[in-house]
Design a protein around this motif. Structure first.
Motif, PDB file in Angstrom:
ATOM      1  N   GLY A 106       2.705 -12.767  -1.667  1.00  0.00           N
ATOM      2  CA  GLY A 106       1.710 -12.250  -0.735  1.00  0.00           C
ATOM      3  C   GLY A 106       0.898 -13.287   0.010  1.00  0.00           C
ATOM      4  N   GLY A 107       1.064 -14.557  -0.319  1.00  0.00           N
ATOM      5  CA  GLY A 107       0.314 -15.581   0.397  1.00  0.00           C
ATOM      6  C   GLY A 107       0.849 -15.784   1.802  1.00  0.00           C
ATOM      7  N   GLY A 108       0.142 -16.611   2.573  1.00  0.00           N
ATOM      8  CA  GLY A 108       0.592 -16.895   3.927  1.00  0.00           C
ATOM      9  C   GLY A 108      -0.522 -17.402   4.800  1.00  0.00           C
ATOM     10  N   GLY A 143     -11.155 -13.630   9.362  1.00  0.00           N
ATOM     11  CA  GLY A 143     -11.452 -12.212   9.483  1.00  0.00           C
ATOM     12  C   GLY A 143     -10.304 -11.309   9.083  1.00  0.00           C
ATOM     13  N   GLY A 144      -9.148 -11.898   8.850  1.00  0.00           N
ATOM     14  CA  GLY A 144      -7.977 -11.125   8.484  1.00  0.00           C
ATOM     15  C   GLY A 144      -7.925 -10.788   7.007  1.00  0.00           C
ATOM     16  N   SER A 145      -6.825 -10.142   6.612  1.00  0.00           N
ATOM     17  CA  SER A 145      -6.648  -9.690   5.228  1.00  0.00           C
ATOM     18  C   SER A 145      -5.282 -10.102   4.692  1.00  0.00           C
ATOM     19  N   LEU A 146      -5.246 -10.282   3.392  1.00  0.00           N
ATOM     20  CA  LEU A 146      -3.994 -10.506   2.671  1.00  0.00           C
ATOM     21  C   LEU A 146      -4.105  -9.807   1.321  1.00  0.00           C
ATOM     22  N   ARG A 147      -2.963  -9.458   0.764  1.00  0.00           N
ATOM     23  CA  ARG A 147      -2.927  -8.880  -0.574  1.00  0.00           C
ATOM     24  C   ARG A 147      -1.957  -9.693  -1.428  1.00  0.00           C
ATOM     25  N   LEU A 148      -2.483 -10.286  -2.479  1.00  0.00           N
ATOM     26  CA  LEU A 148      -1.663 -11.042  -3.415  1.00  0.00           C
ATOM     27  C   LEU A 148      -1.241 -10.137  -4.566  1.00  0.00           C
ATOM     28  N   SER A 149      -0.033 -10.385  -5.054  1.00  0.00           N
ATOM     29  CA  SER A 149       0.475  -9.658  -6.209  1.00  0.00           C
ATOM     30  C   SER A 149       1.005 -10.653  -7.231  1.00  0.00           C
ATOM     31  N   VAL A 207      -0.958  -7.479 -11.355  1.00  0.00           N
ATOM     32  CA  VAL A 207      -2.336  -7.667 -10.932  1.00  0.00           C
ATOM     33  C   VAL A 207      -2.334  -7.978  -9.444  1.00  0.00           C
ATOM     34  N   TYR A 208      -3.329  -7.425  -8.752  1.00  0.00           N
ATOM     35  CA  TYR A 208      -3.415  -7.579  -7.304  1.00  0.00           C
ATOM     36  C   TYR A 208      -4.745  -8.233  -6.937  1.00  0.00           C
ATOM     37  N   LEU A 209      -4.754  -8.871  -5.795  1.00  0.00           N
ATOM     38  CA  LEU A 209      -5.997  -9.377  -5.224  1.00  0.00           C
ATOM     39  C   LEU A 209      -6.000  -9.007  -3.752  1.00  0.00           C
ATOM     40  N   GLN A 210      -6.825  -8.032  -3.403  1.00  0.00           N
ATOM     41  CA  GLN A 210      -6.992  -7.652  -2.005  1.00  0.00           C
ATOM     42  C   GLN A 210      -8.060  -8.545  -1.404  1.00  0.00           C
ATOM     43  N   MET A 211      -7.700  -9.270  -0.368  1.00  0.00           N
ATOM     44  CA  MET A 211      -8.619 -10.230   0.253  1.00  0.00           C
ATOM     45  C   MET A 211      -8.881  -9.804   1.691  1.00  0.00           C
TER      46      MET A 211
END
Length: 116
Positions: free
Chosen positions: A8-10, A15-21, A78-82
């Motif tokens: 999920g990185g990149g 101001g944007g969003s990413l979701r790591l798993s 586990v997730y991390l919504q950023m």
């Protein structure tokens, strides 16, 4: 043997969003604690957030209100919504898991770059 695999990185604009798993392969046991850490160039690795098996969470002050950690116990995910990402969030993000029977596991890390 348990392995943690992050995704999920990149690259994202401010101001944007990413979701790591992060998924734990090779383990059928529920993890006592799951967490995310990050390490920026020239800095020490720091806690971003963690969540225990009962669902109680802890987020670093620097990400409160922007990042949210969650977990799927049945799948050992586990997730991390950023959200509202900032350039200072740029770092390698690592997943960490603690099983109930001791020890710890770390993922290989995924790069998150916040830049315009």
């Amino acid at each position: 043997q348990v392995q943690l695999v992050e995704s999920g990185g990149g690259l994202v604009q401010p101001g944007g969003s990413l979701r790591l798993s992060c998924a734990a392969s090779g383990s059928l046991s529920i993890m006592k604690l799951m967490g995310w850490y990050r390490q920026a160039p020239g800095k020490q690795r720091e806690l971003v957030a963690h969540i225990i098996s009962g669902g109680i969470t802890n987020h670093a002050d620097s990400v409160k209100g922007r990042f949210t950690i969650s977990r799927d116990n049945a799948k050992n995910l586990v997730y991390l919504q950023m959200n509202s990402l900032k350039p200072e969030d740029t770092a390698v993000y690592y997943c960490r898991m603690l099983p109930f029977n001791g020890g710890e596991y770390w993922g290989q890390g995924t790069q998150v770059t916040v830049s315009s």
